[in-house]
Design a protein around this motif. Structure first.
Motif, mmCIF file in Angstrom:
data_model
loop_
_atom_site.group_PDB
_atom_site.id
_atom_site.type_symbol
_atom_site.label_atom_id
_atom_site.label_comp_id
_atom_site.label_asym_id
_atom_site.label_seq_id
_atom_site.Cartn_x
_atom_site.Cartn_y
_atom_site.Cartn_z
ATOM 1 N N UNK A 48 0.696 -1.252 -0.059
ATOM 2 C CA UNK A 48 -0.005 -0.023 0.042
ATOM 3 C C UNK A 48 0.763 1.127 -0.043
ATOM 4 N N UNK A 49 1.956 1.268 0.651
ATOM 5 C CA UNK A 49 2.749 2.545 0.896
ATOM 6 C C UNK A 49 4.379 2.195 0.467
ATOM 7 N N UNK A 50 5.000 3.170 0.061
ATOM 8 C CA UNK A 50 6.524 3.048 -0.134
ATOM 9 C C UNK A 50 7.330 2.528 1.021
ATOM 10 N N UNK A 51 6.908 2.680 2.129
ATOM 11 C CA UNK A 51 7.454 2.361 3.370
ATOM 12 C C UNK A 51 7.317 0.942 3.407
ATOM 13 N N UNK B 185 11.334 5.018 -3.928
ATOM 14 C CA UNK B 185 9.832 4.540 -4.254
ATOM 15 C C UNK B 185 8.919 5.739 -4.033
ATOM 16 N N UNK B 186 8.299 6.439 -5.060
ATOM 17 C CA UNK B 186 7.591 7.519 -4.884
ATOM 18 C C UNK B 186 6.289 7.430 -4.498
ATOM 19 N N UNK B 187 5.985 6.265 -4.514
ATOM 20 C CA UNK B 187 4.333 5.965 -3.942
ATOM 21 C C UNK B 187 3.451 5.497 -5.275
ATOM 22 N N UNK B 188 2.084 5.719 -4.625
ATOM 23 C CA UNK B 188 1.294 4.888 -5.595
ATOM 24 C C UNK B 188 1.134 5.799 -7.039
ATOM 25 N N UNK B 189 1.345 5.435 -8.041
ATOM 26 C CA UNK B 189 1.172 6.132 -9.260
ATOM 27 C C UNK B 189 -0.383 6.303 -9.738
ATOM 28 N N UNK C 128 3.410 8.303 -14.363
ATOM 29 C CA UNK C 128 4.191 8.439 -13.074
ATOM 30 C C UNK C 128 3.082 8.741 -12.090
ATOM 31 N N UNK C 129 3.676 9.469 -10.727
ATOM 32 C CA UNK C 129 2.673 10.038 -9.609
ATOM 33 C C UNK C 129 1.956 10.940 -10.297
ATOM 34 N N UNK C 130 0.776 11.654 -9.609
ATOM 35 C CA UNK C 130 0.207 12.735 -9.963
ATOM 36 C C UNK C 130 0.964 14.047 -10.426
ATOM 37 N N UNK D 254 -6.605 9.188 -11.736
ATOM 38 C CA UNK D 254 -7.153 8.353 -10.685
ATOM 39 C C UNK D 254 -6.237 8.984 -9.244
ATOM 40 N N UNK D 255 -6.577 9.160 -8.370
ATOM 41 C CA UNK D 255 -5.883 9.488 -7.268
ATOM 42 C C UNK D 255 -6.604 9.269 -5.715
ATOM 43 N N UNK D 256 -6.265 8.680 -4.712
ATOM 44 C CA UNK D 256 -4.945 8.091 -4.621
ATOM 45 C C UNK D 256 -4.681 6.938 -5.606
ATOM 46 N N UNK D 257 -3.478 6.718 -6.224
ATOM 47 C CA UNK D 257 -3.420 5.450 -7.016
ATOM 48 C C UNK D 257 -3.336 4.109 -6.133
ATOM 49 N N UNK D 258 -3.623 3.112 -7.081
ATOM 50 C CA UNK D 258 -3.779 1.710 -6.426
ATOM 51 C C UNK D 258 -3.336 0.670 -7.180
ATOM 52 N N UNK D 259 -2.818 1.138 -8.550
ATOM 53 C CA UNK D 259 -2.462 0.018 -9.748
ATOM 54 C C UNK D 259 -0.989 -0.399 -9.591
ATOM 55 N N UNK D 260 -0.093 0.846 -9.320
ATOM 56 C CA UNK D 260 1.227 0.495 -9.539
ATOM 57 C C UNK D 260 1.951 1.391 -8.689
ATOM 58 N N UNK D 261 3.034 0.774 -7.979
ATOM 59 C CA UNK D 261 4.041 1.747 -7.078
ATOM 60 C C UNK D 261 5.507 1.324 -7.585
ATOM 61 N N UNK D 262 5.818 1.608 -8.852
ATOM 62 C CA UNK D 262 7.335 1.170 -9.031
ATOM 63 C C UNK D 262 8.307 1.836 -8.207
ATOM 64 N N UNK D 263 9.353 1.059 -8.202
ATOM 65 C CA UNK D 263 10.600 1.292 -7.310
ATOM 66 C C UNK D 263 11.747 1.610 -8.575
ATOM 67 N N UNK D 264 12.202 3.082 -8.596
ATOM 68 C CA UNK D 264 13.526 3.361 -9.341
ATOM 69 C C UNK D 264 14.573 2.940 -8.490
ATOM 70 N N UNK D 265 15.433 2.405 -9.370
ATOM 71 C CA UNK D 265 16.716 1.915 -8.691
ATOM 72 C C UNK D 265 18.058 2.565 -8.913
ATOM 73 N N UNK D 266 18.890 2.519 -8.124
ATOM 74 C CA UNK D 266 20.139 2.781 -8.595
ATOM 75 C C UNK D 266 21.158 1.597 -9.020
#
Length: 341
Positions: A115-118, A149-153, A213-215, A231-243
């Protein structure tokens, strides 16, 4: 010292080029990193903070040259450019690499999971995620440094997106990978295209909407100059960008330089989650005030999406590495009480 490396230099040469010695004996590190985000976007500004923090904490011994908006190669090619030595590090998302192994999907964007980036970051650092992910990256001569992780898109659209039914025949930009399978099951028509092509595709009507991306980032991209639904808050996708860095380059860095970069990534992860929690809420409120339709899906519609998504996890996990990551996620999601599967 900045040296443009080519695939012909080899991994050992790439490692030597990234690290040199100053006259006083201190090591210096120069890294060429590519991000898919525009520099002026919220994620681009956070990436620049990461660069500034690394250079400041290292007293100038680490110099990161970051290329925004996929300026060197296309977003999907960034990983391979780092492997070959054209770049040193990839700051995009693992979902771009699903053609190599579907296991990358479960590092890049779990979809229908946390549900959350945390919670998602907790899996990486406390749920065994880093070890599982690192094994996959090392198999391709890359080293995963960390996630942000920015959070839900949010989904942006020229048509209403009130519920699952509105996905029928909805043409939208999708990243590659499992997402296309999930949305096809729900009746949508996903079209895979590069992140940088979204604005033009919406403007010309090639697509009805986008998973970009996020709104707040969607606002910065100018998407709501073209479309009027989200759509907001998002529900479908919470991508993690990496290094992720070329493993030979990473292994060749001094211990203190690796530690500085790792700590700066943890700071980037926290600041990213906190920043987007604030800016996304502000962006949604401002858009609503301007007449943009904002759809907050019901618990029932969200559950319908999650059921299809988690069903698709198992279908997409066709390699031992992917199956192991799915089981790792499911085990941790059970601990968090987020799934009964």
């Amino acid at each position: 010292m900045r040296t443009l490396k080519t695939p012909l230099t080899g991994l050992a040469a790439a490692a030597l080029a990234a690290t040199a010695a100053m006259a006083d004996g201190h090591a210096t590190t120069t890294l060429r990193v590519q991000s898919l985000f525009p520099q002026e976007s919220p994620s681009g500004q956070l990436a620049q903070q990461f660069v500034d923090n690394v250079e400041r904490m290292s007293g100038g011994e680490i110099d990161i040259e970051i290329f925004y908006s996929s300026a060197v190669v296309k977003s999907v090619e960034t990983f391979d450019a780092a492997v070959s030595g054209i770049l040193d590090c990839d700051m995009t998302g693992a979902s771009y690499q699903t053609s190599k192994n579907p296991a990358f999907q479960f590092i890049g964007d779990i979809m229908g999971g946390y549900d959350t980036p945390y919670q998602q970051l907790s899996w990486l650092y406390y749920g065994g995620g880093m070890d599982a992910a690192q094994e996959l990256f090392h198999a391709y001569d890359m080293h995963l440094v960390g996630w942000w992780v920015p959070g839900q898109e949010s989904l942006s659209s020229s048509r209403p997106l009130r519920n699952v039914e509105d996905f029928k025949n909805w043409k939208f930009r999708s990243p590659p990978g499992m997402e296309t399978k999930i949305f096809e099951k729900l009746g949508a028509s996903p079209i895979v295209m590069d992140f940088t092509e979204v604005f033009t595709a919406l403007e010309t009507g090639i697509i009805d909407g986008a998973d970009a991306a996020g709104i707040a980032t969607n606002v910065s991209l100018g998407l709501f100059d073209i479309v009027e639904h989200a759509t907001f808050p998002g529900f479908h996708s919470m991508p993690s960008d990496h290094l992720a860095c070329n493993k030979a380059v990473w292994d060749g860095l001094p211990d203190d330089h690796r530690a500085i970069i790792e700590i700066a990534m943890e700071s980037l992860a926290l600041r990213t989650a906190l920043t987007f929690e604030k800016v996304n809420a502000e962006a949604a409120a401002e858009l609503a005030a301007k007449g943009i339709s904002i759809y907050n899906w019901t618990a029932e519609d969200r559950a319908e999406f999650r059921a299809v998504a988690q069903e698709t996890w198992h279908e997409f996990a066709t390699t031992p590495e992917a199956k192991a990551l799915v089981e790792s996620h499911l085990g941790y999601l059970r601990q968090l009480g987020l799934t009964s599967e």
